[in-house]
Design a protein around this motif. Structure first.
Motif, PDB file in Angstrom:
ATOM      1  N   UNK A  83      13.870 -17.635 -36.136  1.00 41.76           N
ATOM      2  CA  UNK A  83      13.442 -16.455 -35.383  1.00 41.76           C
ATOM      3  C   UNK A  83      14.651 -15.599 -35.032  1.00 41.76           C
ATOM      4  N   UNK A 109      15.073 -21.902 -24.295  1.00 40.02           N
ATOM      5  CA  UNK A 109      14.259 -21.169 -25.268  1.00 40.02           C
ATOM      6  C   UNK A 109      14.159 -21.932 -26.593  1.00 40.02           C
ATOM      7  N   UNK A 119       8.351 -13.399 -29.845  1.00 40.68           N
ATOM      8  CA  UNK A 119       9.188 -14.188 -28.943  1.00 40.68           C
ATOM      9  C   UNK A 119      10.300 -14.849 -29.755  1.00 40.68           C
ATOM     10  N   UNK A 120      10.707 -14.180 -30.835  1.00 39.01           N
ATOM     11  CA  UNK A 120      11.849 -14.662 -31.606  1.00 39.01           C
ATOM     12  C   UNK A 120      13.119 -14.513 -30.776  1.00 39.01           C
ATOM     13  N   UNK A 121      14.209 -15.094 -31.258  1.00 42.33           N
ATOM     14  CA  UNK A 121      15.439 -15.113 -30.465  1.00 42.33           C
ATOM     15  C   UNK A 121      15.926 -13.718 -30.095  1.00 42.33           C
ATOM     16  N   UNK A 122      15.908 -12.806 -31.082  1.00 37.16           N
ATOM     17  CA  UNK A 122      16.425 -11.467 -30.833  1.00 37.16           C
ATOM     18  C   UNK A 122      15.595 -10.770 -29.768  1.00 37.16           C
ATOM     19  N   UNK A 147      13.686 -12.261 -27.582  1.00 37.46           N
ATOM     20  CA  UNK A 147      13.820 -13.010 -26.327  1.00 37.46           C
ATOM     21  C   UNK A 147      15.021 -12.530 -25.526  1.00 37.46           C
ATOM     22  N   UNK A 148      16.179 -12.395 -26.191  1.00 33.29           N
ATOM     23  CA  UNK A 148      17.357 -11.967 -25.429  1.00 33.29           C
ATOM     24  C   UNK A 148      17.257 -10.503 -24.998  1.00 33.29           C
ATOM     25  N   UNK A 149      16.335  -9.759 -25.626  1.00 33.13           N
ATOM     26  CA  UNK A 149      16.151  -8.365 -25.219  1.00 33.13           C
ATOM     27  C   UNK A 149      14.953  -8.217 -24.277  1.00 33.13           C
ATOM     28  N   UNK A 171       9.273 -10.049 -20.498  1.00 32.86           N
ATOM     29  CA  UNK A 171       8.726  -8.970 -19.660  1.00 32.86           C
ATOM     30  C   UNK A 171       7.608  -8.224 -20.402  1.00 32.86           C
ATOM     31  N   UNK A 207       4.388 -14.663 -31.242  1.00 34.22           N
ATOM     32  CA  UNK A 207       4.809 -15.174 -32.548  1.00 34.22           C
ATOM     33  C   UNK A 207       6.318 -15.393 -32.535  1.00 34.22           C
ATOM     34  N   UNK A 208       6.787 -16.069 -33.579  1.00 32.76           N
ATOM     35  CA  UNK A 208       8.190 -16.488 -33.575  1.00 32.76           C
ATOM     36  C   UNK A 208       9.152 -15.409 -34.040  1.00 32.76           C
ATOM     37  N   UNK A 209       8.790 -14.549 -34.944  1.00 26.64           N
ATOM     38  CA  UNK A 209       9.687 -13.462 -35.353  1.00 26.64           C
ATOM     39  C   UNK A 209       8.924 -12.601 -36.329  1.00 26.64           C
ATOM     40  N   UNK A 210       9.018 -11.298 -36.147  1.00 23.17           N
ATOM     41  CA  UNK A 210       8.308 -10.384 -37.038  1.00 23.17           C
ATOM     42  C   UNK A 210       9.243  -9.819 -38.102  1.00 23.17           C
ATOM     43  N   UNK A 226      13.909  -7.682 -36.043  1.00 27.46           N
ATOM     44  CA  UNK A 226      14.776  -8.052 -34.923  1.00 27.46           C
ATOM     45  C   UNK A 226      15.693  -6.915 -34.518  1.00 27.46           C
ATOM     46  N   UNK A 227      16.001  -6.002 -35.468  1.00 29.26           N
ATOM     47  CA  UNK A 227      16.901  -4.909 -35.134  1.00 29.26           C
ATOM     48  C   UNK A 227      16.239  -3.920 -34.184  1.00 29.26           C
ATOM     49  N   UNK A 228      14.919  -3.988 -34.074  1.00 34.25           N
ATOM     50  CA  UNK A 228      14.212  -3.075 -33.170  1.00 34.25           C
ATOM     51  C   UNK A 228      13.623  -3.833 -31.988  1.00 34.25           C
TER      52      UNK A 228
END
Ligand SMILES: Cc1cc2nc3c(=O)[nH]c(=O)nc-3n(C[C@H](O)[C@H](O)[C@H](O)COP(=O)(O)O)c2cc1C
Ligand code: SF4
Ligand code: SF4
Ligand code: SF4
Ligand code: FES
Lengths: 569, 157
Positions: free
Chosen positions: A175, A412, B81-84, B86-88, B92, B119-122, B125-127
């Protein structure tokens, strides 16, 4: 002749590129201007991107274009200079050489740029010669494990049983990584060509692309490309099919991937037998990552030596990294291996988006770890990254600044892992859940110093008692944060303090009466209406119902809202 | 067993084939066409098939996150709710959807118009933070933009 291109990858479309394309289509005079679609060129932070060419020469680049800008854009079309600030000059593009330049839905544009020459060349060579060439190039798998691709092909070639299978692994489960998506959306024929070369080199007659269902645009473009390549008669004796994943991270692991293709629950199994010995339906199978396959046509076209000249002795060639998180210029970069992490993030990525110092960089996804700022001079090679406790992984790079809490990040990843564990091994299934619970306790201020030993103990046990790499590496995010950021763990446990102001149970929002002007803005915007105060009077937050959403802090223009953390003395 | 499930089962077996390897494609077709996996339909398939058993179909359907056993809403919202993301601040965004729709993650609104998932990542991530609504990805979503997104008409790729 003037040509205008619009980047229509998922990222471009999400940024509004389709509306820009439609507006251009409405306004241009097709007699004089040709409008073309391309895909993501990796500079995602500038989307939507419009490029202008005159007689195939780049004349201008327009960034962050909106439909209302189209009229002005058309008027000043050739007056603007191509931006020289582009980071493309610092990159070394092999895998991404066509991304953003060609129309992914046109096989002829791919062919015009040298596409399918490599396949024809490979087919004039014996399978063993192709295997030797790939071995000599030094290419290692880009899916995570970094195994020699040539050697892997040789195992399959040497297996006398048939029929054989080749599979492109487009599950891209990490992810935060998106290079496979960008290649599939932007240059699908390159992956197909690589896969057909793999089929020739290993003697396979069935080829599959296993792709995750979350990538609808990539699936659409792949289907189109398969129809084109089949109509062009380039498949030879190979059947080529797409298999859509059904949403399970563990299915990126090769044995689970095959189980899933066979119609089973996607659970990894013990190796050996390796896929080359007994893979899909017991047939010799070669599984490669999308980026690995995308490098193949370049190697065959330019020769093994051209590729092995790039990079370092043990990590040859280039690698695509996806920069995301708190980085100023998120997107894709393809650099020579051996480039330093610092160069990539500070020069190509522009540092952090907030301008605040980098705290750490997460590499390798859930199996990887956090590299602290002090180790940013690490070279991007398989070995050097591993020495830090992180891994190359698939190339996902998440930049974190001071406002990122390292315990929150570890939590996480453990949450992710305990969700995605297939459940076969007790330690992976239950141990990761226990680790997640401990981390949750710590972020809630209910941690105990003995929790750290407990985490370390569980880490060792899970790694020893797990069958596949998902479990074996599950503790890495915790181990690396404990190694480099132990003081943050101690602060959470002892001082009940979260210095990044992330862990909600450990922070409090307050309004400084001497700074509050009583403008009422925070009270209006607070989603749970827990701020009281008369206009022009000092406002007060009712802590008992505050959800710590941070809206008041972000809206107050007078700096009256403050956050505090730690035990109040 | 309603006759329609029986007919549908026959049709699905004809369309894909009666083999273990078609379990996932069959379930995917059911999920897309029915919006969920009706258990009676799995039973109907198993009673007609030689190589697909009810327990296997159920086992597969419960393993993969794509399959649901309750009908989904007209629109499906997938908050990344992927890592990128999540940290952004993706949490919220999830909170904003939860309060705007008055449902929890995994639930569907009473009027059946929206289902909320993570979901885990679309791959966008750059957006980050990113949200996918019916196959259409929206980037740089803020909690404030959530209400506006819910009003958007004509989702889809
Ligand atoms: C839990 C887990 C998830 C994985 N996910 C992926 C993935 O999404 N994409 C991928 O190419 N490889 C993934 N791998 C690695 C594959 O098992 C396999 O090594 C790889 O596809 C081989 O291709 P390569 O040699 O070209 O790297 C994963 C491995 C594990 C253990
Ligand atoms: S380590 Fe975890 S994911 Fe891998 S097989 Fe065991 S339980 Fe499944
Ligand atoms: S927004 Fe700031 S100044 Fe205005 S009422 Fe709230 S705390 Fe006071
Ligand atoms: S943090 Fe959010 S909930 Fe708490 S007072 Fe501020 S706006 Fe209201
Ligand atoms: S992490 Fe959200 S799109 Fe990749």
């Amino acid at each position: 002749m003037i040509t205008i291109t619009v980047g229509l990858g998922t990222c471009g479309i999400a940024a509004g590129a389709q509306a820009v394309y439609d507006e251009l289509l409405r306004q241009i005079d097709p007699q004089h201007i040709q409008l073309r679609k391309t895909s993501c060129n990796g500079h995602c932070y500038q989307e939507p991107i419009v490029e202008v060419f005159q007689d195939s020469k780049l004349k201008g680049v327009f960034y962050q274009v909106k439909p209302v800008d189209v009229a002005t854009l058309l008027r000043t079309l050739l007056a603007t200079k191509p931006s020289s600030s582009s980071r493309l000059g610092q990159e070394q593009r092999v895998v991404l050489e066509n991304c953003g330049l060609i129309d992914p839905e046109s096989i002829s544009e791919y062919i015009d740029r040298g596409g399918y020459i490599a396949l024809e060349k490979a087919r004039t060579l014996s399978p063993m010669d192709v295997v030797t060439m790939i071995k000599e190039s030094g290419l290692r798998g880009r899916g995570g494990a970094g195994f020699s691709t040539g050697l892997k092909w040789q195992f399959a070639l040497n297996n006398p049983s048939s029929p054989k299978v080749v599979i492109a692994n487009a599950d891209e489960g990490d992810p935060g990584a998106f290079m496979d998506r960008a290649v599939l959306e932007g240059d699908p024929h390159r992956v197909i060509e690589g896969l057909l070369i793999a089929a020739h080199a290993t003697g396979a007659t069935s080829a599959y692309i296993y792709i995750r269902a979350e990538y609808p645009l990539a699936i659409k473009r792949l289907r189109h490309a398969i129809a084109e390549v089949s109509a062009a008669g380039k498949l030879g004796n190979v059947s080529l099919e797409i298999k859509e994943g059904a949403g399970a991270f563990v299915c990126g692991e090769e044995t689970a991937l095959m189980a899933s293709m066979e119609g089973e629950r996607g659970m990894p199994r013990f190796k050996p037998p390796f896929p080359a010995q007994s893979g899909l339906w017991g047939q010799p199978t070669t599984i490669n990552n999308v980026e690995t396959l995308a490098a193949i046509p370049w190697i065959v076209r330019h020769g093994a030596e051209a590729f092995s000249k790039l990079g370092t002795e043990k990590s040859r060639g280039t690698k695509v990294f996806s920069l995301a998180g708190k980085v100023k210029y998120p997107g894709l970069v393809e650099v020579e291996m051996g480039t330093s992490l610092r160069t990539m993030i500070e020069q190509l990525g522009g540092g952090t988006s907030s301008g605040s110092p980098i705290k750490a960089v997460q590499m390798g996804g859930p199996s990887g770890g956090c590299v602290p700022e002090s180790l940013l001079d690490t070279a991007l090679t398989y070995e050097d990254l591993q020495a830090t406790g992180a891994i190359m992984g698939s190339g996902g790079v998440i930049v974190m600044d001071q406002a990122t809490c390292m315990i929150d990040i570890a939590k996480y990843f453990l949450n992710f892992i305990q969700n995605e564990s297939c459940g076969k091994c007790t330690f992976c299934r239950i141990g990761t859940k226990r680790m997640f619970e401990i981390l949750t306790r710590i972020t809630q201020g209910k941690g105990d110093l003995s929790d750290i030993d407990e985490l370390l103990d569980l880490s060792t046990q899970i790694s020893k008692a797990s069958l596949c790499q998902l479990g074996k590496t599950a503790a890495n995010p915790v181990l690396t944060t404990l190694q480099y950021f132990k003081e943050e763990y101690l602060e959470h446990i002892v001082e009940k303090k979260c210095r990044a102001h992330v862990c909600k149970a450990l922070i409090r929002y307050n309004i400084k009466s001497e700074l509050c002007t009583g403008c009422t803005l925070c009270a209006k915007r607070c989603p749970v209406s827990c701020i009281q105060g008369a206009p022009k009077g000092c406002h007060i937050i009712d802590e008992s119902c505050c959800t710590k959403c941070g809206v008041c802090l972000s809206v107050c223009r007078f700096g009256a809202v403050t956050v505090s953390t730690g035990v109040v003395s | 067993m309603t006759p329609s499930w029986s007919n549908l089962a026959t049709e699905l077996l004809q369309r894909f084939g009666d083999e273990t390897r078609y379990a996932i494609p069959i379930l995917q077709a059911i999920q897309t066409e029915q919006g969920y996996i009706p258990i009676p339909l799995l039973e109907a398939i198993a009673s007609k098939a030689h190589h697909l058993q009810a327990n296997q179909l159920y086992g597969v359907a419960t393993f993969y996150s794509q399959f649901t056993f309750t009908p989904k809403g007209v629109h499906t919202i997938k908050v990344c709710m992927g890592t990128a993301c999540f940290v952004k601040g993706a949490e919220h965004i999830v909170d904003a959807f939860k309060s705007a729709l008055s449902i929890e993650v995994g639930e569907t609104t009473v009027d059946g118009s929206f289902t909320l998932q993570t979901v885990a990542c679309l791959g966008c991530c750059s957006l980050a933070p990113a949200v996918m609504i019916d196959g259409h990805v929206f980037g740089q979503v803020t909690p404030e933009r959530v209400k506006e997104l819910l009003k958007t008409k004509g989702f889809g790729l």
